[in-house]
Design an enzyme around this catalytic site. Sequence first.
Site, PDB file in Angstrom:
ATOM      1  N   ARG A   1      -1.348 -12.595  30.350  1.00 26.69           N
ATOM      2  CA  ARG A   1      -1.676 -11.239  29.924  1.00 26.69           C
ATOM      3  C   ARG A   1      -1.155 -10.941  28.530  1.00 26.69           C
ATOM      4  O   ARG A   1      -1.849 -10.337  27.707  1.00 26.69           O
ATOM      5  CB  ARG A   1      -1.138 -10.225  30.940  1.00 26.69           C
ATOM      6  CG  ARG A   1      -1.360  -8.753  30.570  1.00 26.69           C
ATOM      7  CD  ARG A   1      -2.739  -8.453  30.013  1.00 26.69           C
ATOM      8  NE  ARG A   1      -3.833  -8.940  30.819  1.00 26.69           N
ATOM      9  CZ  ARG A   1      -5.081  -9.068  30.407  1.00 26.69           C
ATOM     10  NH1 ARG A   1      -5.397  -8.809  29.143  1.00 26.69           N
ATOM     11  NH2 ARG A   1      -6.019  -9.508  31.205  1.00 26.69           N
TER      12      ARG A   1
ATOM     13  N   LYS B   1      -1.435   3.384   8.979  1.00 29.59           N
ATOM     14  CA  LYS B   1      -1.729   3.875  10.330  1.00 29.59           C
ATOM     15  C   LYS B   1      -1.984   2.667  11.226  1.00 29.59           C
ATOM     16  O   LYS B   1      -3.113   2.183  11.365  1.00 29.59           O
ATOM     17  CB  LYS B   1      -2.925   4.825  10.302  1.00 29.59           C
ATOM     18  CG  LYS B   1      -2.637   6.113   9.537  1.00 29.59           C
ATOM     19  CD  LYS B   1      -3.835   7.038   9.497  1.00 29.59           C
ATOM     20  CE  LYS B   1      -3.528   8.296   8.696  1.00 29.59           C
ATOM     21  NZ  LYS B   1      -4.701   9.201   8.588  1.00 29.59           N
TER      22      LYS B   1
ATOM     23  N   LYS C   1       1.644  11.396  -2.798  1.00 29.69           N
ATOM     24  CA  LYS C   1       0.636  12.178  -2.093  1.00 29.69           C
ATOM     25  C   LYS C   1       0.795  13.664  -2.423  1.00 29.69           C
ATOM     26  O   LYS C   1       1.681  14.047  -3.204  1.00 29.69           O
ATOM     27  CB  LYS C   1       0.744  11.909  -0.594  1.00 29.69           C
ATOM     28  CG  LYS C   1       0.485  10.427  -0.244  1.00 29.69           C
ATOM     29  CD  LYS C   1       0.637  10.145   1.228  1.00 29.69           C
ATOM     30  CE  LYS C   1      -0.489  10.702   2.046  1.00 29.69           C
ATOM     31  NZ  LYS C   1      -1.767   9.994   1.773  1.00 29.69           N
TER      32      LYS C   1
ATOM     33  N   GLU D   1      -2.375  10.121  -5.287  1.00 28.20           N
ATOM     34  CA  GLU D   1      -3.520  10.686  -4.584  1.00 28.20           C
ATOM     35  C   GLU D   1      -3.946  11.980  -5.267  1.00 28.20           C
ATOM     36  O   GLU D   1      -3.106  12.828  -5.559  1.00 28.20           O
ATOM     37  CB  GLU D   1      -3.148  10.964  -3.126  1.00 28.20           C
ATOM     38  CG  GLU D   1      -4.236  11.633  -2.309  1.00 28.20           C
ATOM     39  CD  GLU D   1      -3.730  11.994  -0.919  1.00 28.20           C
ATOM     40  OE1 GLU D   1      -3.649  11.086  -0.074  1.00 28.20           O
ATOM     41  OE2 GLU D   1      -3.405  13.177  -0.691  1.00 28.20           O
TER      42      GLU D   1
ATOM     43  N   ASP E   1      -9.242  11.225  -2.824  1.00 29.45           N
ATOM     44  CA  ASP E   1      -9.223  11.605  -1.413  1.00 29.45           C
ATOM     45  C   ASP E   1     -10.353  12.567  -1.074  1.00 29.45           C
ATOM     46  O   ASP E   1     -10.500  13.625  -1.693  1.00 29.45           O
ATOM     47  CB  ASP E   1      -7.876  12.248  -1.069  1.00 29.45           C
ATOM     48  CG  ASP E   1      -7.693  12.439   0.426  1.00 29.45           C
ATOM     49  OD1 ASP E   1      -8.097  11.543   1.195  1.00 29.45           O
ATOM     50  OD2 ASP E   1      -7.148  13.482   0.831  1.00 29.45           O
TER      51      ASP E   1
END
Length: 301
Positions: free
Chosen positions: A106, A141, A173, A203, A224
């Site tokens: 597994r 992510k 960002k 960004e 973005d």
Amino acid sequence: MTQPFRPVLSPLMAEDIVKTALLEDLGRAGDITTYATIGPEKTAKAALNSREDGVIAGMELARTAFRLVDPSVVFHALVADGDRATAGTPLIRVEGAARSILSAERVALNFLMHLSGVASYTARFADEIAHTSVRVTCTRKTLPGLRAVEKYAVRLGGGSNHRFGLDDAILIKDNHIAVAGGVAQAILAARAYAGHLVRIEVEVDNLDQMKEALTARPDAILLDNMGPDLLREAVEINRTHGGFSPADYAAAPGRVILEASGNVNLQTIRAIAETGVDFISTSKITMAAPTLDIGLDVEIL
């Protein structure tokens, strides 16, 4: 364009990740179902087969799972990471103690199915833009604890890796910009702080921010949530700001790399790529990738 060599996954990294997964699965008492139903003298052969088309990733982790459970299990790899397999393709054959094969299967399958799913889904995105020079790239992510192997699978699928963490590149960002006092101020502060080998990306949400960013010369600008029309404008602004001719722009030294992000999926990525940006980043190739169906069929000897 020169084709890159296939990426290599460190066996040391594989061992740590697989050991954690086996400890989670086997717990304190081991595989009590197998211990209760299969005698220790039983041996078996098993085949791991792909049940659908896809790009294979995770062979080293599967090998490590069987080895850590029982070093005497014989593992035969029939394909390599990065190979494209069709439904029905045999990927691995193992032979040894039946208890060991059943206890390791597994964890081995989980890694193979998940990472092959990431590689296969990435390949679908990469295939959509193969007629351009644009690369699809992953983000931070990723599933906790699996970032390195998921990014490895992205590369096997024809994608590119963005930064691996907060410590290997600077990505300024919107929240950083708000606190720093502006786009240019944030870039200049980052340049003063960073080592000479650290890349700086910022960004931006609109073309005015992009123009301000260009005055401070970051290494890359992340555009973005801009549609194709705005992206084309951004490419032209980048070209004219540097004074490059259209013919020389792509290879121009020192030009700012443009990365597009936001609303990227299999239906939109082609139009985004055709705007002339350099990279398209999306979390979907890691966070939304379906697993590749791989099964294990065992024969008790």
